[in-house]
Design a protein around this motif. Structure first.
Motif, PDB file in Angstrom:
ATOM      1  N   ASN A  49       0.814  -1.206  -0.298  1.00  0.00           N
ATOM      2  CA  ASN A  49       0.113  -0.248  -0.084  1.00  0.00           C
ATOM      3  C   ASN A  49       0.737   1.691   0.074  1.00  0.00           C
ATOM      4  O   ASN A  49       1.595   1.435   0.746  1.00  0.00           O
ATOM      5  CB  ASN A  49      -1.117   0.533   1.109  1.00  0.00           C
ATOM      6  CG  ASN A  49      -1.981  -0.832   0.969  1.00  0.00           C
ATOM      7  OD1 ASN A  49      -3.067  -0.948   0.425  1.00  0.00           O
ATOM      8  ND2 ASN A  49      -1.693  -2.281   2.014  1.00  0.00           N
ATOM      9  N   ASN A  53      -4.460   7.508  -1.176  1.00  0.00           N
ATOM     10  CA  ASN A  53      -4.813   6.759  -2.136  1.00  0.00           C
ATOM     11  C   ASN A  53      -4.970   7.513  -3.226  1.00  0.00           C
ATOM     12  O   ASN A  53      -4.868   8.865  -2.943  1.00  0.00           O
ATOM     13  CB  ASN A  53      -6.099   5.958  -1.433  1.00  0.00           C
ATOM     14  CG  ASN A  53      -7.156   7.125  -0.512  1.00  0.00           C
ATOM     15  OD1 ASN A  53      -6.838   8.071  -1.197  1.00  0.00           O
ATOM     16  ND2 ASN A  53      -8.249   6.618  -0.225  1.00  0.00           N
ATOM     17  N   ASP A  81      -7.102   3.463  -5.296  1.00  0.00           N
ATOM     18  CA  ASP A  81      -6.013   2.693  -3.547  1.00  0.00           C
ATOM     19  C   ASP A  81      -4.657   2.970  -3.201  1.00  0.00           C
ATOM     20  O   ASP A  81      -5.160   2.664  -2.301  1.00  0.00           O
ATOM     21  CB  ASP A  81      -7.464   1.470  -3.198  1.00  0.00           C
ATOM     22  CG  ASP A  81      -9.683   0.967  -3.709  1.00  0.00           C
ATOM     23  OD1 ASP A  81     -10.260   2.454  -3.580  1.00  0.00           O
ATOM     24  OD2 ASP A  81      -9.523   0.517  -4.037  1.00  0.00           O
ATOM     25  N   GLY A  82      -4.757   2.839  -4.454  1.00  0.00           N
ATOM     26  CA  GLY A  82      -3.421   3.138  -3.595  1.00  0.00           C
ATOM     27  C   GLY A  82      -2.572   2.270  -3.449  1.00  0.00           C
ATOM     28  O   GLY A  82      -1.753   1.856  -2.637  1.00  0.00           O
TER      29      GLY A  82
END
Length: 299
Positions: A49, A53, A81-82
């Motif tokens: 992640n 985002n 959403d990154g």
């Protein structure tokens, strides 16, 4: 990776629209040369992640052990959403993963939708598309679609002017032997069937700029209203999307997003610095410029 008209933005990029609006934050920021530390691989973990985002599509640079990686070869990315996912055969070992990118208050998927709407508007108002080379297989037409054409449409008028057919009898004679495809300029015709029978290339002429295919005078029957089924495969397009079309698509997209904001749609953007009248004047000017270019056939 090939782009699909109507699904992928083609006339401009999502990143260009964000740049036009100046609605993004860059990682690393101004004066900061260090990249974001995303994590450390372990040889099995595939998903990582980013710290933010709503990443701007096409803005990212992903590094594994300081080596730049390639999207769709080494990794895939969910911009909204990154999330980075490393692909099989490219999963990082025990090395550092770093990244640089832009992020915004707007999702890239939202901007993409408005770019597609802008492309449709350009195609509709100009009477043609400006897509790079695309292949069309088995486009189905019937007699009504092929030659029940309003003589005052851009496509029919361009063809008749190209043929220097100015008298009604000439126009009617040409149109009853003419097939107008849905996309142009035509690059190649790879197959033509009328009522299931193949028409040899020697029996028709192609007029690329107007998307017209004219059957030979000796070929019978002519294309009668609603009477025949035409099946055609061809390629169409241009080498490069013209700069005027690219800029027009960007401004149309910006205009649409500003209007959405004024109408109360959930678009988190500061439009105080964006004069809608100025944007609309720029759009009008670009449509006029494209019209002039089309008249002299330089695009």
């Amino acid at each position: 990776m090939a782009l699909t008209p109507g699904t992928d933005p083609i006339y401009t990029t999502i990143k260009s629209v964000f740049e036009q609006m100046n609605l993004y934050t860059e990682i690393p920021g101004a004066g900061n040369t260090s990249l974001e530390a995303v994590g450390t691989g372990n040889g099995t973990q595939t998903v990582f992640n980013l710290a933010n985002n709503k990443v701007v599509d096409g803005s990212e640079t992903i590094y594994v052990a300081s080596v730049l990686k390639v999207k769709d070869t080494d990794y895939s990315i969910n911009y909204d959403d990154g999330i980075i996912t490393f692909l099989a055969g490219h999963i990082p070992g025990a090395v550092a993963i770093t990244a640089g990118y832009w992020f915004s208050d707007l999702r890239s998927s939202y901007v993409s939708g408005h770019i597609l709407e802008s492309e449709d508007e350009i195609n509709r108002k100009c009477g043609r598309s400006f897509y790079p080379s695309q292949a069309i297989t088995n486009e189905k037409l019937d007699g009504w679609q092929t030659n029940d054409t309003n003589w005052f449409t851009y496509q029919a008028r361009t063809f008749l002017d190209e043929m220097e057919a100015y008298r009604p009898l000439q126009e009617g004679f040409l149109l009853e032997r003419t097939i107008f495809v849905k996309n142009f300029p035509i690059l190649t015709v790879t197959g033509l069937l009328i009522d299931g029978a193949t028409v040899a290339a020697a029996n028709y002429m192609i007029y690329p700029n107007s998307g017209a295919i004219v059957l030979a005078e000796t070929l019978s029957p002519t294309i009668k209203h609603g009477a025949q089924t035409v099946d055609i495969s061809y390629t169409y397009g241009i080498a490069v999307v013209p700069k005027t079309v690219r800029k027009l698509c960007e401004w149309l997209t910006v205009s649409c997003m500003i209007k959405q904001r004024f109408l109360g749609a959930p678009v988190q953007m500061n439009v105080s610095s964006m004069n809608l009248d100025k944007v609309e004047k720029e759009i009008e000017s670009l449509f006029t410029a494209i019209g002039r270019q089309m008249e002299v056939a330089i695009i």
